[in-house]
Design an enzyme around this catalytic site. Structure first.
Site, PDB file in Angstrom:
ATOM      1  N   CYS A 360       0.833  -1.222   0.000  1.00 51.45           N
ATOM      2  CA  CYS A 360       0.000   0.000   0.000  1.00 51.45           C
ATOM      3  C   CYS A 360       0.856   1.257   0.000  1.00 51.45           C
ATOM      4  O   CYS A 360       0.519   2.275  -0.639  1.00 51.45           O
ATOM      5  CB  CYS A 360      -0.937  -0.020   1.198  1.00 51.45           C
ATOM      6  N   CYS A 379       0.869  11.701   5.394  1.00 49.90           N
ATOM      7  CA  CYS A 379       0.535  10.332   5.805  1.00 49.90           C
ATOM      8  C   CYS A 379      -0.869   9.985   5.290  1.00 49.90           C
ATOM      9  O   CYS A 379      -1.794  10.814   5.380  1.00 49.90           O
ATOM     10  CB  CYS A 379       0.595  10.219   7.322  1.00 49.90           C
ATOM     11  N   CYS A 384      -4.571  12.947   9.136  1.00 49.77           N
ATOM     12  CA  CYS A 384      -3.192  12.993   9.642  1.00 49.77           C
ATOM     13  C   CYS A 384      -2.384  13.871   8.693  1.00 49.77           C
ATOM     14  O   CYS A 384      -2.342  13.622   7.478  1.00 49.77           O
ATOM     15  CB  CYS A 384      -2.595  11.586   9.720  1.00 49.77           C
ATOM     16  N   CYS A 469      10.308  39.490 -16.036  1.00 45.17           N
ATOM     17  CA  CYS A 469       9.332  39.026 -17.023  1.00 45.17           C
ATOM     18  C   CYS A 469       9.776  37.767 -17.746  1.00 45.17           C
ATOM     19  O   CYS A 469       9.008  37.235 -18.564  1.00 45.17           O
ATOM     20  CB  CYS A 469       9.058  40.131 -18.041  1.00 45.17           C
ATOM     21  N   CYS A 520       6.920  87.782 -51.086  1.00 46.57           N
ATOM     22  CA  CYS A 520       6.681  88.873 -52.025  1.00 46.57           C
ATOM     23  C   CYS A 520       5.261  88.736 -52.573  1.00 46.57           C
ATOM     24  O   CYS A 520       4.801  87.626 -52.897  1.00 46.57           O
ATOM     25  CB  CYS A 520       7.713  88.816 -53.153  1.00 46.57           C
ATOM     26  N   CYS A 533      12.680 101.563 -44.417  1.00 40.85           N
ATOM     27  CA  CYS A 533      11.285 101.882 -44.162  1.00 40.85           C
ATOM     28  C   CYS A 533      10.406 100.739 -44.651  1.00 40.85           C
ATOM     29  O   CYS A 533      10.883  99.681 -45.047  1.00 40.85           O
ATOM     30  CB  CYS A 533      10.913 103.199 -44.841  1.00 40.85           C
ATOM     31  N   CYS A 541      11.957  90.156 -58.585  1.00 32.76           N
ATOM     32  CA  CYS A 541      11.049  90.621 -59.639  1.00 32.76           C
ATOM     33  C   CYS A 541      10.898  92.140 -59.668  1.00 32.76           C
ATOM     34  O   CYS A 541      10.126  92.657 -60.479  1.00 32.76           O
ATOM     35  CB  CYS A 541       9.678  89.978 -59.473  1.00 32.76           C
ATOM     36  N   CYS A 546       4.254  97.298 -49.960  1.00 31.89           N
ATOM     37  CA  CYS A 546       4.328  97.765 -48.566  1.00 31.89           C
ATOM     38  C   CYS A 546       4.605  96.581 -47.643  1.00 31.89           C
ATOM     39  O   CYS A 546       3.990  95.513 -47.770  1.00 31.89           O
ATOM     40  CB  CYS A 546       3.015  98.447 -48.183  1.00 31.89           C
TER      41      CYS A 546
END
EC number: 2.3.2.31
Length: 1085
Positions: A360, A379, A384, A469, A520, A533, A541, A546
């Site tokens: 057994c 056991c 037990c 990991c 331009c 100014c 060109c 202004c």
């Protein structure tokens, strides 16, 4: 004659040694006139007869030239070559320079002939030098290409010549203009044996510092914070842990194993539980409390043996079980199959006393082992919880099942031990134990650096993985950072971002043009305005427009609404809206490309290190072959067997560092940009990259060209830098010996004002608000503000006063000087004017350093009387000039004559002076004529009037006794002429002499003064005491500062006591209560 010389020259050039020797021997005139050191001229590249003899290896003529005709082998031709250079050039090198003699087609014979010629050149001695030595042939002479004779000999494959040159000290590490050593030259010409021989001599060359470096390498701690374990190592580790624990607890081995298993194989955790409650510890572990062995025995003597006869039942057996197996029967029944247990069967003893047959037992244990529950087999009896001992299992099951049980037992040992993990590589039976968790505060251990949150470990077979990991090793990144980086790569798809750098530059240029230029209106060319100014003309060109509204300039005239019509709000807003949209779009594009360019910067370097790591992994295979080849080559030349493991160690160090550098770029990518932490990290990263590349250049070569000790030193340096880099990352990218942070203010923090030498803003703000409210009584009734240790004083140990040493004495002295000055200039008519001036002064902010300096300078220039102790202390205090003004940092002491010493006060003490000014200007009761007339003239004279002797001894200048407040306001007027207009001038009104006023005398300007002077006997006594103390100070200059502070403290206490004794009962009864209170408050301040 000329014909003979020409024939001889042609024979030398063609390499016909027999013809050259015949011409030379048959012509005595040629033999006498020939100089082997004379050049043949530019057509022959300035070669001498000695050069041609050495070039063709004519040993007979070369010996004649060297030893018979004083030939010099150090003479050079147009290529800066000596005779040794031409001698070491083999036939392959000289093919392009002319025809060769037929014997040169036999390289073996030519090699020996050239070796004989080389031997003669090396034996040559020239003229005697100054040091007493003779001139020798330059063995390491270099030509125009920086080649030495050893370079040519190695390239020609002349092994005999190479050995001669190396034996006589030829430089093995000399490099030519292509940075090739003689070994590299032999390799390029496919002379592998010669290259291997040169490599072994280069690697194992002797150097004075080689022994020291190798000793450091041997003493270097090569341990890692982890340890790879084989299956037998695991069993040995488990057995050692069980035996040590059993010996420590005086318990059987089975009990110690059960206890360790219940506490995750952590012996410290087990000992802690054992010391708290041993019985409970054993009960929770499923074992009985061990019986202590008798004296003189150890735990081994208490082990149960399966061969020993069974003893009585254990006390833990239940009554039912005892009734089922009575002790009076000769045979017992098995509790499982209920069959009788044969007396001839070997008994299976259990600590709990339950009996089962052997069949057994075997069936039960085989089932448990097959199920994998090898570490928790209890056991089989009902309820037990006694663990089955290992010796019972080994005695019952078969050998194959026992071997399987041991495997499950080791597996359970590893899985239940948090410090040990299996290698995740498929088919690997090894495990890794993390031997170092945390840092050692003492710092004595070289492995005491803190571990990273996700350290990389190696099982011993080259399988690197992350401890946390169990995936690919990625230190110094933690697992989350590594995951974010891989996700970032997936999102960005860097293989599609080839032209990100160019696009980023284009976006940056576009943003700059939109920000700093305008297009331009005609040709859209960008134009930047730097002068002139608003009338602009395009240089491309020639369009006039202004600058403000970008429209044609012809629209800007008086007929169209004025030249400056475009400066109106509506026009400018329209232009700005258009440019704003373009700028916002360009900024978004620039920001997007900037982020892409930043990612590509880190990703490119990440891939570069990854590619280098893959290439350098091949060195692990070739390193062992290289070690065997070097060992065999050196054994043939020197007969020894050297240690060649340093090559494999250097490759391992290189691979570990390369992997860390690869993963350091994802770590740096997620750091906060433009932070100090990132700057420190990048500096350390660059430093580690430099030493790593240096080691790679030394190791990653087909033939090593670096001496052994230099490779070892480079590997040690890389290992040291790698450990420092990882330790700094684990500490948060901070050096190990970083000092404590200085006491400074950060965002959201507060300054330690007393540490910086200033009064706290809360202290100033509270007193300023009280003065502005006119709450003078709260100032006078709140003396604790001056003694607050948290704001205006330093932290002192227990038993000492809360304020800074000497602060109370200085404050008292300053108050007494201030009050006496105010009493001199006091008059009933000027009291209100003075009070108005003080109220106006209180409206100013005393945080201004000009106010503080004004008060200090007024004290310095007022020339007021002060005792010697206060004078010495004030002369040693630090001036406010140290806080940023132009005043000196320390005031020098001035002899007591017509000018008083300068008084230097801190900012908190100057604020106390301002508080006293307010008290003096706001309290009007003590100066009433009734109060002054209520006291007898004798008492007031004794308290306020100085004697003529005191005035003479003081030596004061009458002009120095000016009004303190007037000095303050005059100085502040020079510094702030606008703010002083708010302050009304103090009116000085003369008062008539009345009999009830005490001791009135005329000053130099007609203002009547009165002074507070102690009695003559006290003055003379104090003068004598101070003179004695000064004499003692001169004798003990080292203790002058300490004694001065102690005497100042005692003087402050004694002055308070003297004031208390001066208030006699009769005087107190005749003086009103307000006057006595005011005087006590003045003296207390």
């Amino acid at each position: 004659m000329g014909n003979t010389t020409t024939k001889f020259r042609k024979a030398l050039i063609n390499g016909d040694e027999n013809l050259a020797c015949q011409i030379y021997e048959n012509n005595p005139q040629l033999k006498e006139s020939l100089d082997p050191n004379i050049s043949y001229g530019e057509p022959y590249q300035h070669n001498t007869p000695l050069h041609y003899a050495a070039r063709h290896g004519m040993n007979r003529i070369l010996g004649t030239f060297l030893f018979g005709r004083d030939g010099n082998p150090n003479k050079r031709n147009v290529h800066n070559e000596t005779s040794m250079h031409l001698l070491c050039m083999g036939p392959q090198i000289m093919i392009s320079e002319g025809t060769l003699h037929p014997r040169l087609a036999r390289p073996v014979e030519d090699d020996f002939r050239r070796a004989d010629c080389l031997q003669m050149i090396l034996q040559w001695k020239g003229a005697k030098l100054d040091q007493g030595e003779y001139e020798r042939a330059a063995i390491d002479a270099v030509d125009n290409k920086k080649n030495t004779p050893l370079h040519y000999a190695a390239a020609s494959g002349m092994k005999a010549c190479v050995e001669l040159l190396v034996k006589h000290g030829g430089d093995l590490f000399a490099e030519n203009e292509n940075r090739d050593t003689p070994c590299d030259c032999a390799e390029k010409q496919q002379h592998k044996d010669l290259a291997l021989s040169l490599e072994s001599q280069m690697v194992f060359s002797r150097d004075p510092e080689a022994e020291e470096i190798e000793a450091e390498y041997a003493a270097l701690d090569k341990r890692e914070p982890y340890e790879g374990l084989r299956p037998q190592d695991l069993r040995r580790l488990k057995d050692m842990l069980i035996v040590e624990t059993a010996d420590m607890l005086q318990a059987p081995l089975f009990t110690a194993e059960a206890l360790l298993r219940a506490h995750d194989w952590d012996r410290e955790k087990l000992l802690e539980a054992w010391m708290s409650n041993p019985e409970n510890c054993c009960q929770r572990s499923g074992v009985q409390m061990p019986t202590p062995p008798p004296s003189g025995y150890n735990a081994w003597d208490t082990l149960p043996s399966p061969r020993t006869p069974r003893t009585t039942r254990s006390s833990v057996t239940s009554p039912d079980e005892i009734s089922l197996s009575p002790g009076d029967l000769d045979t017992s029944l098995c509790d499982i199959c209920m069959c009788s247990i044969s007396v001839f069967e070997d008994p299976v003893d259990m600590p709990c006393g339950h009996d089962f047959c052997r069949g057994c037992w075997e069936a039960f244990l085989n089932l448990k082992i097959q199920e994998g529950e090898a570490h928790n087999i209890f056991c089989p009896a009902y309820e037990c919880f006694q663990l089955v001992p290992v010796d019972v299992i080994e005695s019952v099951v078969s050998k194959e099942m026992d071997k399987r049980y041991l495997q499950f037992d080791i597996k359970a040992f590893v899985e239940n031990n948090p410090a040990i993990k299996w290698c995740p590589t498929a088919g690997c039976e090894r495990a890794v134990r993390l031997t170092k968790q945390g840092s050692n505060p003492s710092g004595s251990d070289t492995l005491s650096f803190p571990l990273l949150r996700a350290p990389a470990v190696d099982c011993g077979k080259g399988h690197l993985f992350c401890w946390e990991c169990l995936g690919e090793a990625h230190e110094p990144c933690d697992c989350q950072t590594w995951k974010n980086w891989l996700q970032k790569i997936t999102e960005m798809k860097p293989e599609e971002l080839v032209g990100v750098s160019e696009a980023y530059e284009d976006a940056a240029n576009c943003l700059w043009l939109l920000t700093n230029s305008k297009p331009c209106a005609n040709c859209k060319s960008p134009i930047q305005k730097n002068e002139g100014c608003n009338h602009m003309q395009c240089a491309k060109c020639k369009y006039d427009f202004c600058w403000i509204c970008l429209e044609e300039w012809k629209k800007h005239s008086s007929s169209t609404g004025g030249y400056y019509r475009c400066t109106r709000y509506e026009v400018i807003q329209h232009v700005e809206e258009q440019s704003k949209e373009m700028t916002v779009e360009a900024e978004k594009k620039h920001k997007r490309f900037q982020e892409l360019d930043r990612f590509m910067h880190y990703y490119t370097r990440y891939k570069n290190h990854e590619h280098s790591y893959q290439l350098e992994q091949r060195l692990l295979k070739t390193a062992k072959e290289k070690m065997e080849q070097l060992s065999r080559a050196l054994k043939e030349t020197e007969g020894g067997c050297p240690d060649t493991t340093f090559i494999e160690d250097a490759v391992h160090v290189l691979l570990k560092t390369r992997r860390i550098l690869k993963c350091s770029y994802p770590y740096g990518f997620f750091l906060e940009p433009k932070s100090t932490k990132k700057e420190i990290f990048e500096l350390m990263q660059t430093d580690l990259e430099m030493v790593t590349e240096d080691l790679a250049q030394k190791v990653n070569r087909p033939y090593l060209r670096t001496p052994r000790h230099k490779i070892i030193r480079a590997a040690c340096l890389v290992q040291q830098k790698r450990q420092e880099f990882l330790a700094s990352v684990a500490r948060g990218v901070a050096p190990a010996d970083s000092p404590d942070a200085p006491r400074r203010s950060f965002a959201g923090g507060t300054w330690d004002w007393e540490y910086l030498g200033f009064a706290s803003p809360e202290y100033r703000r509270r007193h300023r608000q009280q003065r502005r409210r006119g709450d003078v009584h709260s100032l006078l009734s709140n003396p604790t503000d001056l003694d607050e240790p948290s704001e205006s004083t330093f932290d002192l140990p227990e038993g000492s006063s809360g304020r800074r040493p000497g602060a109370s004495v200085v404050s008292s002295a300053s108050m007494s000087v201030l009050h006496s000055s105010s009493l001199r200039d006091y008059s009933p008519a000027s009291r209100s004017a003075n009070q108005d001036s003080l109220q106006a002064l209180s409206s100013l902010d005393e945080d201004d350093p000009n106010i503080l300096l004004a008060i200090q300078l007024s004290l310095q220039e007022s020339g007021l009387d002060m005792d010697e102790e206060t004078r010495d202390f004030l002369s040693n205090e630090t001036s406010l000039g140290a806080i940023g003004s132009s005043l000196p940092s320390r005031l020098d002491s001035v002899p007591r004559s017509t000018e008083s010493p300068r008084a230097a006060l801190s900012s908190s003490e100057l604020l106390e002076l301002g508080d006293s000014l307010m008290r003096l200007g706001a309290d009007s009761d003590p100066f009433s004529t009734d109060t002054l007339s209520s006291r007898p003239l004798s008492e007031t004279r004794s308290d306020f009037c100085p004697s003529s002797s005191d005035l003479d001894s003081a030596g004061q200048d009458p002009s120095a006794n000016d009004n303190l407040l007037g000095n303050i306001m005059a100085w502040f007027h020079d510094m702030n002429p606008q703010s002083i207009a708010l302050i009304p001038p103090a009116a000085t009104t003369e008062i008539s002499a009345e009999p009830q006023l005490p001791c009135i005398r005329d000053g130099s300007e007609g203002v009547r003064d009165m002074e507070l002077v102690p009695p003559e006997d006290s003055v003379s006594k104090d003068t004598g005491v101070h003179e004695g103390e000064r004499a003692q100070m001169e004798e003990n200059p080292l203790e002058e500062n300490i004694l001065a502070r102690e005497e100042l403290s005692q003087a402050g206490d004694s002055s308070n006591e003297a004031v208390g004794r001066g208030d006699r009962p009769d005087a107190a009864s005749q003086t009103p209560q307000t006057s006595s209170d005011w005087l006590e408050q003045v003296h207390s301040v």
